[in-house]
Design an enzyme around this catalytic site. Sequence first.
Site, PDB file in Angstrom:
ATOM      1  N   HIS A 256       0.827  -1.200   0.000  1.00 27.58           N
ATOM      2  CA  HIS A 256       0.000   0.000   0.000  1.00 27.58           C
ATOM      3  C   HIS A 256       0.864   1.253   0.000  1.00 27.58           C
ATOM      4  CE1 HIS A 256      -2.522   3.173   1.568  1.00 27.58           C
ATOM      5  NE2 HIS A 256      -3.584   2.421   1.433  1.00 27.58           N
ATOM      6  N   CYS A 257       2.130   1.136   0.451  1.00 26.94           N
ATOM      7  CA  CYS A 257       2.901   2.353   0.746  1.00 26.94           C
ATOM      8  C   CYS A 257       3.845   2.786  -0.377  1.00 26.94           C
ATOM      9  CB  CYS A 257       3.688   2.143   2.027  1.00 26.94           C
ATOM     10  SG  CYS A 257       2.631   1.846   3.444  1.00 26.94           S
ATOM     11  N   LEU A 258       4.885   1.983  -0.634  1.00 27.15           N
ATOM     12  CA  LEU A 258       5.957   2.468  -1.514  1.00 27.15           C
ATOM     13  C   LEU A 258       5.503   2.817  -2.920  1.00 27.15           C
ATOM     14  CD1 LEU A 258       9.253   0.654  -0.512  1.00 27.15           C
ATOM     15  CD2 LEU A 258       8.157   2.661   0.419  1.00 27.15           C
TER      16      LEU A 258
END
Length: 415
Positions: A256-258
Amino acid sequence: MTVGVIGLGYVGLPLVVAFAEAGERVVAVDVDTQKVASIAAGDSYIEDVPSAQLQAVLGSIKASTRYADLAPAEAVIICVPTPLTANREPDLGALIASARALAQVLQPGQLVVLESTTYPGTTRERLVPLLEESGLRVGEQLNVAFSPERVDPGRKDFTLRNTPKVVGGMTPECAERAEAVYGRICDHIVRVSTPEAAELTKLLENIFRAVNIALVNEMAVLSDRMGINIWEVVDAAASKPYGFMRFEPGPGMGGHCLPVDPFYLTWRAREFHMSTEFIELAGKMNQQMPHYCVERIERALNDASKPVKGSRILMLGASYKGGVGDIRESPALRIIEVLAERGAAVSFHDDYVRALPSHGLESVPLESALPEADVVVLVTAHPGLDYVGIASRSALFVDLRGVTRGVDIENLVRL
Ligand SMILES: NC(=O)c1ccc[n+]([C@@H]2O[C@H](COP(=O)([O-])OP(=O)(O)OC[C@H]3O[C@@H](n4cnc5c(N)ncnc54)[C@H](O)[C@@H]3O)[C@@H](O)[C@H]2O)c1
């Protein structure tokens, strides 16, 4: 103390359990009725929170779909998703919906903390005005802060307790209150002067990783052309005791983040007449990696006198990283799609991912699939599998994670 947590996913549920374990009462709110029912039943859906751990503190947790249940909470922490739109722009839909719903039930004296990753300015410009629609004013009857989550799913050595927590308040009092609340579950709080500084801290951390992963991926592609073993080079460079930080090449970034967070900053930077070229370049390199991996698989098959079309390709791992079942933005999905488009018969085995409904695939048993595969591609290195043993029993084995580094077997190809 009663703590409210909104959004019970990878970030929210561990927080709920941590506060309950610290002896607090927790009101856990989500719009997803299934998640709320699972929590109420003591059934965890997050790998890092075993059901037994949840069950041990269930008496202190009230799981609900109703924001009104947050009324008795001294502090309410928002952990809803912050994805991108189809045009790769920030999608604050969940955050706005959640702030509006919360504003309806806000009580004087409450502290609201946003944990969702977002661009600098979100707390002040987007969250606060919505909360103030309640009639309560920040700094007077309401406290608001931003505190980024640093959870690394699957990680055991750094937990909520021993990972320092950054906090930036709208006012010094807001920061003090947030510090006191997080002090119940974290050993070390790092206070910064504003919510914007805290918001940008999280983005700097993630962008630092994205840029360095892109750099080592570019090195991997170049090393391949030069006939140099990138894994040997990374291991050797990592022997330097200072001034170098190890990053591993791989099939691309997921989760979900990078793949998502850097674009929040890129988008915001445009308002300040700046184009964040490092970030864009890193994104471009990392997005190309699944395609480069397909080329490596094609080349390996070609060397075995086999075309991609009609070949049986068994992918080991579908999630974006080892030890977790999260398939969001997983590079494995892109690799599967491209290989399937080229006519390969693709299957996958992943103990953490039962099925990929969007690809019409279910995880196949390893032992029966292995002898039938023309090539086995290691995409995600989950713990507990004997990869060298699997490689030695495969007709052809492509290792995209370097788990077989240092091993020399026929029919073994490494990124
Ligand atoms: N997953 C990670 O490792 C990680 C790490 C650091 C930061 N973050 C950030 O934390 C935030 C949450 O991420 P996540 O991985 O926990 O997401 P997630 O999708 O696992 O969980 C989010 C939850 O919010 C719920 N939700 C959506 N809209 C809602 C609403 N209006 N009201 C109540 N609940 C609502 C969803 O149903 C879901 O259960 C994101 O901003 C993410 O970037 C995630």
